[in-house]
Scaffold this active site. Structure first.
Site, PDB file in Angstrom:
ATOM      1  CG  HIS A 171     -32.872 -11.512  -4.565  1.00  0.00           C
ATOM      2  ND1 HIS A 171     -33.733 -10.434  -4.543  1.00  0.00           N
ATOM      3  CD2 HIS A 171     -31.774 -11.123  -3.843  1.00  0.00           C
ATOM      4  CE1 HIS A 171     -33.190  -9.439  -3.865  1.00  0.00           C
ATOM      5  NE2 HIS A 171     -32.003  -9.825  -3.414  1.00  0.00           N
ATOM      6  CG  HIS A 183     -29.229  -6.354  -2.239  1.00  0.00           C
ATOM      7  ND1 HIS A 183     -29.989  -6.732  -1.152  1.00  0.00           N
ATOM      8  CD2 HIS A 183     -29.299  -5.002  -2.278  1.00  0.00           C
ATOM      9  CE1 HIS A 183     -30.483  -5.659  -0.564  1.00  0.00           C
ATOM     10  NE2 HIS A 183     -30.084  -4.604  -1.234  1.00  0.00           N
TER      11      HIS A 183
END
Length: 295
Positions: free
Chosen positions: A244, A186
């Site tokens: 993340h 992403h």
């Protein structure tokens, strides 16, 4: 007689109301058109500045490097902290599709209106095909890295049990979890889309300066791209704050920046490439006085 007077008064009131509504509609249309032209001119001027684009690159780097520090100062229960939030599902997961749709329309209009040549238009649109190949290739590379660096684990109440299964497929087939080094796809995609859109839309300043056709539809498509670029910046910030691990995000953004450099910063300047944005479009002298006037 009184009834006739009442009907006449009602008819007169309705006519005056129609006049007022028509006047208000014209005012609203004039205001919207003025904002459209003014907004597109200012946005084109900003994006057309090489200095501001370099500052924008620095902004993206700062977002990825220092953005995670904001996780200590934001509400962890906000909607943007959920993987299932509307923006993450509808926009981030389909970021390349949104980018291709909006940016493809802009490139198509700009190139064709400037050249009236299908071959040149197709050549410039091929940059989006290259971008799609970069996105697909990077996604496969990230999965390969995760496969090569991962191990198979089975979640237990006491913790995780390591299994000796050799690859992801057999691990998942056994109902376990495969954990390896996961580059943030992403962060890669949003960074790449931001750099790509800033580069492609920057050509609009030169397009306007050469007095080429710039009616309301083209300006609207341009501003829609600017809004999408702003949304990508916001969602990139949300991604680096809430999702993340730190190195996974930095590596993803670094790969996205490197992909932009290999294409827009290097290859597209070669004669055997799709060409850089604006290449071959502005072959005539500038004539700002010929720009379409806004009524």
């Amino acid at each position: 007689m009184e009834r006739g007077l009442g009907v006449g008064a009602g008819t007169g009131l309705g006519a005056r109301l129609q006049v007022v509504l028509g006047w208000l509609l014209r005012v609203l249309l004039w205001l919207a058109s003025t904002l459209l032209y003014f907004g597109s001119e200012q946005a084109a001027r900003l994006l057309g500045s090489p200095c501001l684009r370099r500052l924008y690159h620095a902004w993206l780097a700062a977002v990825v490097i220092f953005g995670p520090l904001l996780q200590f100062h934001v509400n962890p229960r906000t909607i943007f902290a959920s993987h299932g939030n509307f923006f993450n599902i509808k926009f981030v997961n389909s970021a390349w599709g949104w980018t291709c749709t909006f940016l493809g329309g802009f490139v198509l209009l700009v190139v064709f209106l400037a050249t009236r040549r299908v071959a040149v238009t197709a050549r410039h649109l091929s940059r989006l095909v290259v971008g799609a190949a970069v996105w697909r290739g990077a996604g496969r590379a990230f999965l390969l890295i995760e496969d090569l660096t991962g191990s198979c684990f089975e979640p237990l109440p006491q913790g995780l049990l390591l299994h000796e299964l050799p690859d992801r497929r057999s691990c998942l087939a056994a109902g376990h979890q495969w954990r390896g080094y996961t580059v943030s796809s992403h962060t890669f995609l949003l960074t790449f889309c931001c750099l790509l859109m800033a580069e492609e839309t920057a050509v609009f300043a030169r397009y306007l300066a050469h007095g080429l056709p710039a009616g309301a539809p083209l300006r609207l498509v341009f501003l829609l791209n600017i809004l999408l670029l702003g949304l990508w910046n916001f969602l990139l910030l949300c991604t680096v704050i809430y999702f993340h691990q730190y190195t996974h995000k930095v590596v993803g953004a670094a790969v996205g920046t490197f992909a932009w450099y290999l294409t827009y910063g290097s290859w597209y300047h070669q004669p055997w490439s799709p060409g850089s944005p604006g290449h071959g479009l502005f072959t005539h002298p500038q004539c700002p006085q010929s720009r379409l006037k806004h009524d």
